[in-house]
Design a protein around this motif. Sequence first.
Motif, short mmCIF file in Angstrom:
data_model
loop_
_atom_site.label_atom_id
_atom_site.label_comp_id
_atom_site.label_asym_id
_atom_site.label_seq_id
_atom_site.Cartn_x
_atom_site.Cartn_y
_atom_site.Cartn_z
N UNK A 420 -17.46 -24.86 -10.76
CA UNK A 420 -18.64 -24.17 -11.27
C UNK A 420 -18.28 -23.20 -12.39
N UNK A 421 -17.22 -22.43 -12.17
CA UNK A 421 -16.85 -21.42 -13.16
C UNK A 421 -16.51 -22.06 -14.49
N UNK A 422 -15.78 -23.14 -14.45
CA UNK A 422 -15.36 -23.83 -15.67
C UNK A 422 -16.58 -24.32 -16.44
N UNK A 423 -17.53 -24.95 -15.74
CA UNK A 423 -18.72 -25.48 -16.40
C UNK A 423 -19.59 -24.36 -16.95
N UNK A 424 -19.87 -23.38 -16.12
CA UNK A 424 -20.73 -22.28 -16.55
C UNK A 424 -20.09 -21.48 -17.68
N UNK A 425 -18.79 -21.26 -17.60
CA UNK A 425 -18.10 -20.48 -18.64
C UNK A 425 -18.08 -21.21 -19.97
N UNK A 426 -18.02 -22.55 -19.92
CA UNK A 426 -17.93 -23.34 -21.15
C UNK A 426 -19.25 -23.39 -21.90
N UNK A 447 -23.19 -12.44 -12.20
CA UNK A 447 -22.74 -13.30 -11.11
C UNK A 447 -21.52 -14.11 -11.51
N UNK A 448 -21.47 -14.54 -12.76
CA UNK A 448 -20.33 -15.33 -13.23
C UNK A 448 -19.03 -14.56 -13.06
N UNK A 449 -19.04 -13.29 -13.43
CA UNK A 449 -17.83 -12.47 -13.30
C UNK A 449 -17.52 -12.19 -11.84
N UNK A 450 -18.54 -11.91 -11.05
CA UNK A 450 -18.32 -11.60 -9.64
C UNK A 450 -17.77 -12.82 -8.88
N UNK A 459 -19.20 -16.31 0.33
CA UNK A 459 -19.83 -15.43 -0.64
C UNK A 459 -19.87 -16.06 -2.02
N UNK A 460 -18.80 -16.75 -2.35
CA UNK A 460 -18.73 -17.40 -3.65
C UNK A 460 -19.81 -18.48 -3.76
N UNK A 468 -27.13 -21.57 -10.11
CA UNK A 468 -27.77 -22.87 -10.35
C UNK A 468 -29.28 -22.73 -10.37
N UNK A 469 -29.81 -21.90 -9.47
CA UNK A 469 -31.25 -21.66 -9.42
C UNK A 469 -31.72 -21.00 -10.73
N UNK A 470 -30.95 -20.02 -11.20
CA UNK A 470 -31.33 -19.31 -12.43
C UNK A 470 -31.36 -20.27 -13.62
N UNK A 471 -30.32 -21.09 -13.74
CA UNK A 471 -30.28 -22.02 -14.87
C UNK A 471 -31.42 -23.03 -14.79
N UNK A 472 -31.67 -23.54 -13.59
CA UNK A 472 -32.73 -24.53 -13.41
C UNK A 472 -34.10 -23.95 -13.76
#
Length: 516
Positions: A420-426, A447-450, A459-460, A468-472
Amino acid sequence: MTRNFIQPTRRNVLQGGAALGALGLAGMPAFAQTGKRGGTVRVALAEGSTQDSLNPWTYTDIYMMSVGFATHSTLTEIDPSGELVGDAAESWEGSNGAQTWTFKLRPEVTFSDGRKLTADDVIGSLKFHAGEESGSGMRTTADLITGYRKDGDETVIFDLDGPNADFPFLMADYHFILMPVEDGQVNWQDFIGTGGYTMESHKAGVRTQLKRRDDYWKPNRAWFDEIEILYVPDVSARQNGLQTGEVDIMSRVDLKTVGLLERVPSVRVEEATGFLHYTFPMNTGLNPYDNNELRLALKHGIDREEMVKTILNGRGIVGNDHPIAPSVPYHNTELAQRTYDPDKAKFHLKNAGLDSIDLTCAAADAAYSGALDATVLYREHLSPAGINLTVDRKPNDGYWSDVWMQEPFCACYWGGRPTCDWMFSSAYASGADWNDTYWEHERFNELLLEARGELNADLRGEMYGEMQQIVSDEGGVVVWAFANYVYAMTDKVAHGPVASNWEMDGGRWTERWWLA
């Protein structure tokens, strides 16, 4: 409430540096697969451009990924089972709560000119992508590294700007190929690498010729004597070439005629389910796409089921307007699937203050096979909601430089990422070079940093589920499908288990496949 998220198979809960270290020590390569050495293979790829550069900043598709992986190494790689293993690194260990990572290099790794790979080369190769002057698609990822240290020639230590349990995965990215440092500067121009092949010739948008290194340090990899990679954007030409024996391997089979190709005795069609997804990104910094009600109208106005059936010939699953595939750890299984609803699309359009609107979407089959047809079908879906879509047909050549991230609304594909981090960060983080929707969301970035530094898996998972909800619900992208990679080869070509993190064995077919 208990949330049902898919949890990582590689680890459950990581508590501190000791557990993180164990992850790295298990990352050894599987070189035991025995193939057959020799022969020349010709490969026709749909992707490529006359504007392709040897500079790894610019790699965007399987063409230059294939060339890069053939001629260079990365620190780590993702194997066919989806596990992270070492490439030029033999082990890695996290400490300081995953904020410091130490990589041990294999002493036998050498460049094609005979030089040994050293810690200085690794540091220079990663620094090359960092900083404000960088034009790299992975600049924001490289900027996570705040300190570079070495302990002799074979140990590299990275200090990060915060905890990051997934950092070793990032080192498998095809941009982060290892290059020689000469007089304090990275030499990418001469294409000297530590991979199994040397570049004999390269003409962007035409062909690349590669030759096997006799002194390659991996004993059971790089089987072909020579490789010729051809840029063939026309799918009919690729398939005809495969059937007549002019080429041995092709990418991106035409899904409308795949049944015919499967009946050819000498041809084998293969597919793999990975993280590939097809999208329609829109520039959220520009009117009218800065209005989330309009974006929701566009998301409710697409018939995903029909798109998968018609465009993908059923070889995929519907998307839900975020990029995390069901096979990725922490995929949110509780997120309600968005369905085709012209009335709801009309409702959101009215909330945007509009009864109807005229929009233009740029597309070419360079985006993916069938992208033009997909955009035309999308136009039909949107019409009942009062959204009049004009399809702007663009040339294939130069699509990724002249259309993607240039036009406000276009067709696009993403190979996806295994975390998830890799995709969201990219592609979704604020300031990411490949944030193709130019989207900014304060809660998402927090949330990305946390989540990046959270070592408790439960928790992660909560954090990635919310993202995912926010992006959707608020993002600027229509993710309509997760598609299978479908490619084909003649019966002359053989291979072992195939990775699905990218098409054609994770982009590492040059090293893993052979002629039977």
